[in-house]
Design an enzyme around this catalytic site. Structure first.
Site, PDB file in Angstrom:
ATOM      1  N   ASN A   9       0.846  -1.196   0.000  1.00 43.58           N
ATOM      2  CA  ASN A   9       0.000   0.000   0.000  1.00 43.58           C
ATOM      3  C   ASN A   9       0.885   1.252   0.000  1.00 43.58           C
ATOM      4  OD1 ASN A   9      -1.541   2.233   0.931  1.00 43.58           O
ATOM      5  ND2 ASN A   9      -3.079   0.854   1.817  1.00 43.58           N
ATOM      6  N   LYS A  12       0.528   3.727   2.848  1.00 44.83           N
ATOM      7  CA  LYS A  12       1.212   3.308   4.078  1.00 44.83           C
ATOM      8  C   LYS A  12       2.704   3.586   3.978  1.00 44.83           C
ATOM      9  CE  LYS A  12      -1.668  -0.631   5.503  1.00 44.83           C
ATOM     10  NZ  LYS A  12      -1.570  -2.070   5.850  1.00 44.83           N
ATOM     11  N   ASP A  67      -0.754  -3.909   9.947  1.00 48.28           N
ATOM     12  CA  ASP A  67      -2.103  -4.343   9.587  1.00 48.28           C
ATOM     13  C   ASP A  67      -3.060  -3.417  10.316  1.00 48.28           C
ATOM     14  OD1 ASP A  67      -3.566  -6.366   7.960  1.00 48.28           O
ATOM     15  OD2 ASP A  67      -4.622  -6.632   9.858  1.00 48.28           O
ATOM     16  N   SER A  68      -4.022  -2.910   9.585  1.00 48.12           N
ATOM     17  CA  SER A  68      -4.855  -1.855  10.147  1.00 48.12           C
ATOM     18  C   SER A  68      -6.250  -1.932   9.570  1.00 48.12           C
ATOM     19  CB  SER A  68      -4.213  -0.494   9.861  1.00 48.12           C
ATOM     20  OG  SER A  68      -3.807  -0.394   8.509  1.00 48.12           O
ATOM     21  N   GLY A 147      -8.204   5.527   2.027  1.00 51.00           N
ATOM     22  CA  GLY A 147      -9.139   4.619   2.698  1.00 51.00           C
ATOM     23  C   GLY A 147     -10.359   5.343   3.244  1.00 51.00           C
ATOM     24  N   TYR A 148     -10.622   5.107   4.523  1.00 54.12           N
ATOM     25  CA  TYR A 148     -11.823   5.642   5.158  1.00 54.12           C
ATOM     26  C   TYR A 148     -11.618   7.043   5.730  1.00 54.12           C
ATOM     27  CZ  TYR A 148     -13.213   0.742   4.754  1.00 54.12           C
ATOM     28  OH  TYR A 148     -13.496  -0.513   4.261  1.00 54.12           O
ATOM     29  N   LYS A 170      -2.090  14.348  10.596  1.00 54.92           N
ATOM     30  CA  LYS A 170      -2.631  12.997  10.748  1.00 54.92           C
ATOM     31  C   LYS A 170      -1.622  12.095  11.461  1.00 54.92           C
ATOM     32  CE  LYS A 170      -4.249   8.861   8.410  1.00 54.92           C
ATOM     33  NZ  LYS A 170      -4.342   8.082   7.173  1.00 54.92           N
ATOM     34  N   HIS A 175      -3.700   6.318  14.596  1.00 53.37           N
ATOM     35  CA  HIS A 175      -3.399   4.941  15.026  1.00 53.37           C
ATOM     36  C   HIS A 175      -2.015   4.518  14.538  1.00 53.37           C
ATOM     37  CE1 HIS A 175      -4.997   5.035  11.041  1.00 53.37           C
ATOM     38  NE2 HIS A 175      -5.036   3.726  10.860  1.00 53.37           N
ATOM     39  N   ARG A 176      -1.703   4.830  13.266  1.00 55.54           N
ATOM     40  CA  ARG A 176      -0.415   4.410  12.690  1.00 55.54           C
ATOM     41  C   ARG A 176       0.740   5.182  13.333  1.00 55.54           C
ATOM     42  NH1 ARG A 176      -2.112   4.498   8.092  1.00 55.54           N
ATOM     43  NH2 ARG A 176      -2.632   2.281   8.161  1.00 55.54           N
TER      44      ARG A 176
END
Ligand code: ITT
Length: 190
Positions: A9, A12, A67-68, A147-148, A170, A175-176
């Site tokens: 990705n 990512k 992985d997310s 993504g979302y 961001k 989370h990342r």
């Protein structure tokens, strides 16, 4: 030193190099050229380990993987580990449309992004997990991220969607960002 990134990705890769670059000075990040391994795990952690082990075995280099996904409470935790292929096509726009359709006009719109960040080398496996709490919008807002992101309003971004944040904003709260900053602290230094 070189660390291979076990992800296919490109979004990512961009976020990971921005997050990890300053924390691991002198490290070169190489994108794994191998095929994406089958993610047969039942958890974010298990699937992240599958990807990092595959990249390590292919290259012999220390490997990092992510992985997310997004966990939506009113959908019983869906799409969760299936976030990338929720609509079956692998297209982010299709995934967002399906999420809005499934959620309908639900009043409980709480959700969180989850990231399992892992490091794998010979005899070493490190795992760190982080979450990012927020709510799902009724319609997309913002062009940034992937993504979302255009559907997710984090609790800690002044009401802006993740798609309305700059890359740096961001990464500072996502989370990342949180998972990989914790991972970087534990990664063995040469
Ligand atoms: P790799 O497995 O090759 O790393 P992938 O996109 O298939 O790439 P995942 O299986 O971890 O990765 O699925 C992650 C999906 O979750 C991703 O495609 C998005 O749909 C969603 N997602 C994860 N992090 C996100 C973020 O920061 N912003 C928006 N959506 C995100």
């Amino acid at each position: 030193p070189t660390i291979v990134l076990g992800t296919g990705n490109a979004h990512k890769v961009a976020e990971l190099t921005a997050i990890l670059g300053p924390l691991l000075p002198g490290v070169e990040f190489l994108r794994s050229e191998g095929p994406s391994p089958v993610e047969y795990g039942k958890t974010f952690e298990a699937n992240a380990l599958i990807k990092a082990r595959a990249a390590h075995e292919l290259t012999g280099l220390p490997a990092i993987a992510d992985d997310s996904g997004i966990v939506v409470d009113a959908l019983g935790g869906a799409p969760g580990i299936h976030s990338a292929r929720y609509a079956g096509t692998g297209d982010d726009g299709d995934n967002r449309r399906l999420l809005l359709e499934r959620l309908g006009d639900a009043t409980d719109r709480t959700a969180r992004f989850v990231c399992a960040a892992v490091y794998v080398d010979e005899g070493v496996e490190l795992v760190r997990r982080a979450e990012w709490e927020g709510v799902i919008l009724p319609a997309e807002r913002g062009e940034g991220g992937f993504g979302y992101d255009p559907l997710f309003v984090p609790d800690d971004a002044d009401g802006r969607s993740a798609g309305e944040l700059s890359a740096d904003e961001k990464n500072a709260i996502s989370h990342r960002g949180k998972a990989f900053r914790a991972l970087a602290e534990a990664v063995p230094r040469p």
